[in-house]
Design an enzyme around this catalytic site. Structure first.
Site, PDB file in Angstrom:
ATOM      1  N   VAL A  64      23.055  26.672  14.142  1.00 44.94           N
ATOM      2  CA  VAL A  64      22.111  25.837  14.891  1.00 44.94           C
ATOM      3  C   VAL A  64      21.154  26.659  15.746  1.00 44.94           C
ATOM      4  CG1 VAL A  64      23.669  23.853  14.965  1.00 44.94           C
ATOM      5  CG2 VAL A  64      23.702  25.515  16.850  1.00 44.94           C
ATOM      6  N   ASN A  92      26.404  18.663  18.957  1.00 44.29           N
ATOM      7  CA  ASN A  92      27.729  18.951  19.498  1.00 44.29           C
ATOM      8  C   ASN A  92      28.056  20.444  19.520  1.00 44.29           C
ATOM      9  OD1 ASN A  92      30.735  18.344  20.049  1.00 44.29           O
ATOM     10  ND2 ASN A  92      30.818  19.363  18.049  1.00 44.29           N
ATOM     11  N   TYR A 157      27.177  29.035  30.373  1.00 44.52           N
ATOM     12  CA  TYR A 157      27.508  27.725  29.809  1.00 44.52           C
ATOM     13  C   TYR A 157      26.925  26.604  30.678  1.00 44.52           C
ATOM     14  CZ  TYR A 157      30.467  24.333  27.303  1.00 44.52           C
ATOM     15  OH  TYR A 157      30.942  23.284  26.546  1.00 44.52           O
ATOM     16  N   LYS A 161      24.061  23.931  29.303  1.00 46.12           N
ATOM     17  CA  LYS A 161      24.298  22.485  29.282  1.00 46.12           C
ATOM     18  C   LYS A 161      23.386  21.751  30.264  1.00 46.12           C
ATOM     19  CE  LYS A 161      27.524  22.524  26.143  1.00 46.12           C
ATOM     20  NZ  LYS A 161      27.242  21.970  24.799  1.00 46.12           N
TER      21      LYS A 161
END
Length: 246
Positions: A64, A92, A157, A161
């Site tokens: 991705v 996801n 992370y 996000k």
């Protein structure tokens, strides 16, 4: 000619993604594209489960985070499936490279943002004009409690996000008039491969529900957001974390 209603789940071979694939196929009747990067065996296991339950799907390999890889794989799939209509996209796929920021390498920073944030762009941008022409779509981004409150040892992370959270809210405003919703789901501690090495006994003390979540519970929420019942929910970040809040 009947149209083939499709849903794509990135990182769909294992964990939360696998359960999302199953729910979309069985409960909503979608032909599910199970994206994977390296573990073909796990992707085939997911497909076998779907087939055994009476659903349909296929596996599709691409990274991705690499736009050329995404475009090549999805161009080929589109050409080979002229009756297919993509209605649901679940972003996801994600990776974690935890560690204190002072010792974080550039590669650990980059791969996390490349997968979650760039991955959101690469996959969603490929389909967005098609969704707009069809005047229908459901885009669901799997984020994290870390992207909302920040987590020490997860600066990369948390940043990735949080970026997807902002993109979710902005894109929702651009496409809502075409009956396309864009929402994010923010799990807390969920029992998957990503959390298997965590000290669950210590962590449950900070969770009001006093347990880790199950991937099926996240998949149930995603399935609802992917359904036509959720048409007036747009630009939202829905927490599923047992009561943890910043």
């Amino acid at each position: 000619m009947d149209k083939l209603r499709c849903a794509l789940v990135t990182g769909g071979s294992r964990g939360i993604g696998r359960h999302i694939c199953q729910k979309l196929a069985i409960e909503l009747g979608y032909h599910v594209l199970i994206n994977y990067q390296g573990n073909q065996e796990a992707a085939l296991e997911c497909l076998a489960i779907i087939n055994n339950l009476g659903g349909t799907g296929e596996i599709i390999k691409f990274d991705v985070g690499v736009n050329q890889d995404v475009k090549q794989a999805l161009d080929t799939w589109t050409e080979n499936n002229p009756t297919a209509v993509m209605e649901v996209i679940v972003n996801n796929a994600g990776v974690a490279r935890d560690g204190l920021f002072m010792w974080m390498s550039e590669s650990d920073w980059s791969i996390v943002l490349q997968t979650s944030l760039q991955g959101f762009y690469n996959v969603t941008n490929f389909f967005i004009q098609k969704l707009l022409r069809n005047r229908y779509g459901r885009i669901i981004n799997i984020v994290s409690v870390s992207g909302l409150k920040g987590t020490a040892g997860q600066v990369n992370y948390s940043a990735a996000k949080a970026g997807v959270v902002g993109a979710t809210k902005a894109l929702a405003q651009e496409v809502a008039k075409r009956n396309i919703t864009v929402n994010a789901v923010a799990p807390g501690f969920v029992r998957t491969d990503m959390t298997k090495d965590m000290e669950e006994g210590d962590l449950v003390k900070m969770i009001p529900a006093k347990r880790f979540g199950e991937p099926e519970e996240v998949a149930d929420l995603v399935c609802f957001l992917a359904s036509r019942k959720s048409g007036y929910i747009n630009g939202e970040v829905i927490n599923i974390n047992g009561g943890i809040y910043s």
